[in-house]
Design a protein around this motif. Structure first.
Motif, mmCIF file in Angstrom:
data_model
loop_
_atom_site.group_PDB
_atom_site.id
_atom_site.type_symbol
_atom_site.label_atom_id
_atom_site.label_comp_id
_atom_site.label_asym_id
_atom_site.label_seq_id
_atom_site.Cartn_x
_atom_site.Cartn_y
_atom_site.Cartn_z
ATOM 1 N N PHE A 176 2.301 -6.651 2.906
ATOM 2 C CA PHE A 176 2.267 -6.188 1.524
ATOM 3 C C PHE A 176 0.955 -5.483 1.232
ATOM 4 N N PHE A 236 5.107 13.167 -5.758
ATOM 5 C CA PHE A 236 5.582 11.865 -6.217
ATOM 6 C C PHE A 236 7.018 11.628 -5.766
ATOM 7 N N GLY A 257 3.396 11.244 -16.248
ATOM 8 C CA GLY A 257 2.489 10.452 -15.404
ATOM 9 C C GLY A 257 2.726 8.967 -15.610
ATOM 10 N N GLN A 305 5.824 7.917 -13.864
ATOM 11 C CA GLN A 305 5.585 7.818 -12.421
ATOM 12 C C GLN A 305 4.865 6.537 -12.072
ATOM 13 N N LEU A 306 3.874 6.222 -12.907
ATOM 14 C CA LEU A 306 3.115 4.995 -12.680
ATOM 15 C C LEU A 306 4.047 3.784 -12.788
ATOM 16 N N PHE A 313 7.232 3.746 -12.271
ATOM 17 C CA PHE A 313 8.115 3.703 -11.103
ATOM 18 C C PHE A 313 7.377 3.118 -9.900
ATOM 19 N N ALA A 314 6.120 3.546 -9.744
ATOM 20 C CA ALA A 314 5.316 3.019 -8.638
ATOM 21 C C ALA A 314 5.152 1.518 -8.792
ATOM 22 N N LEU A 353 8.180 -0.047 -7.512
ATOM 23 C CA LEU A 353 8.176 -0.069 -6.044
ATOM 24 C C LEU A 353 7.313 -1.215 -5.537
ATOM 25 N N ALA A 354 6.142 -1.372 -6.188
ATOM 26 C CA ALA A 354 5.235 -2.441 -5.768
ATOM 27 C C ALA A 354 5.903 -3.794 -5.976
ATOM 28 N N ARG A 374 9.098 -4.421 -5.964
ATOM 29 C CA ARG A 374 10.146 -4.564 -4.951
ATOM 30 C C ARG A 374 9.528 -4.954 -3.606
ATOM 31 N N MET A 375 8.391 -4.293 -3.316
ATOM 32 C CA MET A 375 7.717 -4.588 -2.065
ATOM 33 C C MET A 375 7.294 -6.050 -2.040
ATOM 34 N N ARG A 376 6.771 -6.509 -3.186
ATOM 35 C CA ARG A 376 6.333 -7.898 -3.284
ATOM 36 C C ARG A 376 7.528 -8.839 -3.090
ATOM 37 N N LEU A 432 10.320 -8.308 -1.440
ATOM 38 C CA LEU A 432 10.787 -8.333 -0.057
ATOM 39 C C LEU A 432 9.784 -9.006 0.864
ATOM 40 N N GLN A 433 8.508 -8.689 0.608
ATOM 41 C CA GLN A 433 7.511 -9.076 1.610
ATOM 42 C C GLN A 433 6.885 -10.429 1.348
ATOM 43 N N VAL A 434 6.910 -10.863 0.097
ATOM 44 C CA VAL A 434 6.277 -12.140 -0.195
ATOM 45 C C VAL A 434 7.325 -13.195 -0.511
ATOM 46 N N GLN A 480 10.610 -13.142 -0.090
ATOM 47 C CA GLN A 480 11.677 -13.344 0.890
ATOM 48 C C GLN A 480 11.182 -13.230 2.318
#
Lengths: 379, 648
Positions: A288, A329, B23, B26-27, B29-30, B33-34, B36-38, B40-42, B44
């Motif tokens: 992560f 982006f 902007g 976009q932030l 959305f980012a 993503l973060a 989602r990453m958390r 999946l990665q933390v 699960q």
């Protein structure tokens, strides 16, 4: 303020321009590319060939291109944007007739020393053209239907050509980036609302029609959608990419399995591990923390672009900078959504990290425009 | 185009506003993503880590080496030999047909094997390895190994296969192994995963099947890392299995080989028991078959030939076959009478050639009758009427009990397939099984080993050994397991009166050594090697009164399967018994003629532990015996030669 009204003295000239380069942005781009080299070295099993080394050479070439583009006054780019756009269209048409078949799609022209992907070029020339168009168009006319129709056609024509290749990812990018620039240029939000509403309606219609006699898509297309929505339905077939990618990401955990220790990529469970799915390797090996760091770098690049755009004194500079930012982006947002199982698998690379020449050169050239706008801002 | 400043200012503000809005989007959305990453990665991570490990690590079982089997002198009866084979994992191969086509350009594939593999593939999940070719030589296997990158899903493997170097000789004793079949698996409740190893061999028949528990050993395992196409990248760790235990049998391979050769093409069985320990020195059933045929999977034609043969080569006649023991049963009847004190050695019975029992006439084999017969003469000349008379006096229950004491009508516990228990019936048995009362005629029939009575050659040999020693000799097949000596079968005293036993043995001595004895022609004349014996001829058909009136049809004139069984039991040396032998020649005719010569020959072979001197034979027989010895020696040499070439 138009470029004609610049005082020649207030913009840097000659070698002094280098001082006005946006150095933090340059550094950010270099670090993102650095992450790319690191990962390409890893997925090749700890080897510079076949990916890391060519990628590095292209990056150096790309940086030169960026500097050259940056040194040229931004108004020059404004003046040639129509020409650049038309050239891109011609190249796209050329691909249609003389292109080489690669990866099941017709995408590039072999120039001898490199393979040119006109669709990549199109991404940037479209943004340039739209920026120039709105620079030329008085702001109060920008929402009138006839003046809205013109840029819509400018967007749809290349989109259609790219879609025919077929390259769904780039088409979406062109559409979204073009729409973004139009939105920034002040086109009335009602148009966007209408388009979104129509889109939602279409999607609903597509799903509603399934199984009825007026079914809109072919059965296999529905199955693809199903697989996208629930990849576990077909873990060895169409869902394989997404499933394996999620496994790689998930198994990375907080801090990853260590550099070059990712089993998913090293043992080839990941498809396209050096191109579209390179993020999974990063996330597997650095966890992560690694993934979040890259995401932060990307966001910082966007922030710097927006800052440049806000500081710019003319519409072309602002719009072209923001257009590049949106394109950038869209690249990483679509790619990351895809590997995280949030979006269907469409061929969009991770910008500056995925292996690939055209995309890197075009992106760096685009950032050259951003740099040029920054340098040639009257102070 | 002219612009006014105010308008421009407005446009610029609008642009800035929208730029910030976009902007912000976009932030956001980012941020998504973060998150989602958390997730999946933390959140699960553990689950996905597990999935990644499952992707990467395969556990492969390692087949243990099967225990080897030796004879009492250390000669190999069954061993393992490396065999190279090619396995294919259909899932990894992708286009199976193409891969097989490529492979067949490299080496010659048996179309039958390929067909079988394709059938197997359709039935099993695509990730299971399937054997494509077996028993390849080193050269072929290297060709495949070198070209492995061009052959996805193909792996050359070395395994062990069972070899039976003694060919036909031990087919019935040792049995054979074969690949695990679906039927084998269906019989098991929770099959050992080891059985899923492709081409794993398990005991199918005989000793191999009965002592599967000890012979098999336990599986080892290795963990390997595989890549996405299933190719093994490296071995992570390995735990060796435990090889099966080696077994030593009591059988003497040389003696067994001689016996099999001596039986030749007869449908016959011979059992040789060691009178001291109960060791089974030879257990021969003829005709036999080559167990190696079954190891790879026998062809339909070969199998049909074995099953259609009227001489039943697949049956193990020594322990599975039960026959009416005929006159060899007379020792049991007489022992029962002697132990009961009903008769003495001098008591005589008058034999007119038949006996009337409740209106039915029972015949002696000698129509003219034997006249006055005492115990010794009754055995020597095998007078039937003497035993009819005796049996009526003693009763069936005592005879049946004596039969059990001597090892008949009971199952001897041997690790072989389908060990028969035979039958020594009594009144209770008949009313229970047949629902009828026991008739005196049944007793009369039983007295001479006919009627309901059934015994296997093994049981007859045990009976003879028990008579010869007075101890309850128990047959023993396994001498040692993994070097650990197994309990002897010497047994306790049977508690029979030694005088009675001596009288019976003297009678058996007369059978073999008295000029008028039925076994006289097959006697041993070497001093200290003389034997006691008893012939038997058991009817497999009823002789009607009409036939008897017209004259009983001679055996030679009957079709083979209607002829009498020939039996002979004997022990030697008479003064200090070392071996007891039983012989049965199916439909061989008279016991003294068909079975006794075989019994004498194998007895001498056992006594001398090799080819006996001609001096042990009566003078008149020597030239014939010499020729026979030479013929057998030649045959054995020939077979030994072909055996070597088979192994090469």
């Amino acid at each position: 303020m138009s470029y004609l009204e610049y005082h020649a003295k207030s913009t840097p000239t000659g070698l002094r321009k280098i001082l006005y380069l946006n150095w933090p942005l340059t550094l950010l781009l270099a670090s993102v590319a650095g992450v790319g080299f690191l990962m390409l070295y890893s997925v090749a099993g700890g080897s510079f060939s076949p990916w890391a080394e060519p990628q590095f050479k292209r990056f150096l070439l790309g940086m030169c291109v960026m500097l050259v583009v940056a040194m040229v006054p931004i108004w020059f780019w404004r003046n040639i944007s129509v020409l650049a756009y038309l050239m891109s269209i011609v190249l796209l048409l050329a691909v249609e007739f003389f292109g080489t078949i690669g990866m099941g799609a017709q995408r590039w022209i072999d120039l001898g020393f490199m393979r040119l992907q006109p669709s990549e070029l199109m991404k940037i020339t479209l943004v340039m053209l739209l920026a120039a168009y709105y620079d030329w168009l008085p702001a109060e006319r920008s929402s009138r239907p006839i003046w809205v129709l013109v840029p819509v056609l400018m967007i749809l024509f290349p989109t259609f050509l790219v879609l025919r290749q077929p390259d769904l990812g780039t088409s979406i990018l062109l559409l979204a980036a073009g729409g973004g620039v139009m939105f920034l240029a002040g086109v009335h939000w009602g148009y966007f609302a209408a388009v979104i509403a129509a889109g939602v309606g279409l999607v609903t219609a597509v799903f509603q029609s399934r199984g009825t006699d007026w079914q809109l898509l072919k059965n296999y297309q529905y199955r693809r959608i199903d697989t996208f929505l629930d990849p576990s339905q077909d873990p060895l077939g169409a869902g394989y990419h997404i499933t394996q990618s999620k496994i790689a990401l998930g198994s990375g955990g907080w801090s990853g399995r260590g550099y070059m220790q990712g089993t998913q990529s090293r043992l080839n469970f990941l498809p396209e591990k050096h191109t579209d799915f390179i993020f999974t390797t990063l996330a597997e090996e650095f966890g992560f923390i690694g993934g979040f760091t890259l995401l932060s770098l990307y966001i910082l690049i966007i922030v710097f672009c927006v800052a440049t755009a806000l500081a710019a004194k003319d519409r072309f500079s602002s719009l072209v900078t923001l257009g590049v930012a949106i394109t950038f982006f869209l690249f990483f947002a679509v790619n990351m959504s895809m590997v995280m199982g949030l979006a269907p698998v469409v061929g969009v690379p991770l910008p500056l990290v995925s292996y690939g020449g055209s995309a890197m050169l075009v992106l760096l050239a685009a950032f050259g425009l951003v740099q040029s706008a920054n340098i040639h801002r009257p102070r | 185009m002219k612009r006014n400043a105010k308008e421009l200012e407005g446009a610029h503000r609008k642009l800035s506003r929208r730029a910030l809005l976009l902007g912000g989007l976009q932030l956001g959305f980012a941020g998504g993503l973060a998150a989602r990453m958390r997730y999946l990665q933390v959140d699960q991570a553990d689950q996905f880590r597990l999935l990644a490990e499952e992707n990467r690590i395969n556990i492969r079982l390692l087949a243990p080496a099967r225990g080897e089997i030796f004879d009492r002198n250390g000669q190999t009866l069954a061993h393992n030999s490396p065999s190279y084979r090619i396995i294919i994992v259909p899932e990894d191969a992708g286009d199976v047909g193409e891969v097989i086509a490529k492979l067949s350009r490299l080496i010659t594939l048996d179309p039958e094997d390929v067909e079988r593999a394709l059938v197997e593939m359709r039935r099993s999940p695509p990730f299971l390895p399937i054997t494509l070719a077996d028993q390849l030589n080193w050269e072929d296997i290297s060709k495949v190994a070198v070209n492995a990158p061009a052959l996805p899903g193909i792996t050359p493997e070395v395994g062990l296969t069972r070899i039976y170097p003694q060919l036909d000789d031990f087919a019935h004793v040792v049995g054979y192994v074969g690949p695990v079949s679906d039927y084998d698996l269906s019989k098991l409740d929770r099959p050992d995963p080891i059985l899923r190893i492709p081409r794993f061999q398990i005991g199918k028949v005989g000793f191999e099947a009965k002592r599967e528990d000890v012979l098999r050993g336990t599986a080892g395992a290795k963990r390997v890392e595989v890549n996405a196409t299933g190719r093994v990248m490296r071995e992570l760790d390995r735990k060796e299995g435990q090889a099966g235990a080696d077994m030593q049998l009591t059988v003497d391979a040389d003696l067994q080989n001689y016996v099999q050769a001596r039986l030749g093409k007869e449908s016959a069985a011979v059992v040789i028991v060691d009178c001291e320990s109960g060791d089974l020195r030879a257990l021969a059933s003829a005709p036999s078959f080559d167990p190696n045929l079954f190891v790879r999977g026998i062809s339909v034609a070969d199998y049909r030939m074995l099953t259609d043969d009227p001489y039943r080569p697949l049956a193990n006649k020594t322990v599975q076959g039960t026959y009416p023991p005929g006159s060899t049963f007379k020792m049991v009847t007489v022992m029962a009478a002697l132990e009961d004190g009903l008769i003495g050695p001098e008591d005589t019975v008058y034999c007119p050639g038949h006996l009337e029992v409740s209106g039915r006439r029972f015949h002696c084999w000698k129509r003219a009758g034997h006249g006055h017969v005492d115990l010794n003469t009754s055995l020597k000349q095998s007078c039937d009427v003497y035993y009819y008379d005796l049996a009526i006096k003693v009763g069936i229950d005592k005879i049946s009990a004596m039969a059990n004491r001597l090892g008949l009508g009971m199952r001897h516990d041997l690790p072989m397939s389908a060990v028969a228990s035979g039958l020594a019936p009594n009144r209770e048995w008949k009313s229970r099984v047949r629902g009828q009362d026991w008739l005196v005629g049944d007793t009369v029939n039983a007295s001479i080993g006919q009627g309901f009575i059934l015994a296997s050659p093994l049981q007859l040999a045990v009976m003879t050994a028990r008579l010869a020693t007075g101890r309850s000799i128990a047959p023993r097949l396994v001498k040692s397991i993994d070097g650990v000596e197994q309990p002897s079968g010497a047994g306790e005293s049977l508690g029979l009166n030694e005088n009675n036993l001596r009288m019976v043995r003297r009678g058996m001595y007369s059978v073999s050594n008295d000029r008028r004895g039925t076994g006289y022609r097959s006697r041993i004349i070497a001093e200290g090697m003389r034997m006691g014996g008893k012939s038997g001829t058991s009817q497999v058909r009823n002789i009607t009164a009409a036939e008897r009136a017209a004259g009983v049809i001679r055996n030679e004139d009957l079709p083979w399967d209607r002829r009498d069984h020939a039996l002979y039991v004997c022990f030697a040396p008479f003064d200090n018994p070392k071996f007891a032998v039983s012989v049965i020649v199916e439909h061989g005719g008279g016991g003294s003629k068909a079975a006794a010569p075989i019994a004498r020959d194998v007895m001498l072979q056992a006594l001398y532990d090799g080819t006996p001197p001609l001096a042990a034979y009566p003078k008149g027989d020597r030239s014939r015996i010499k020729a026979q010895q030479e013929r057998l020696e030649r045959e054995r040499l020939q077979r030994g030669g072909s055996q070597d070439s088979d192994q090469a």
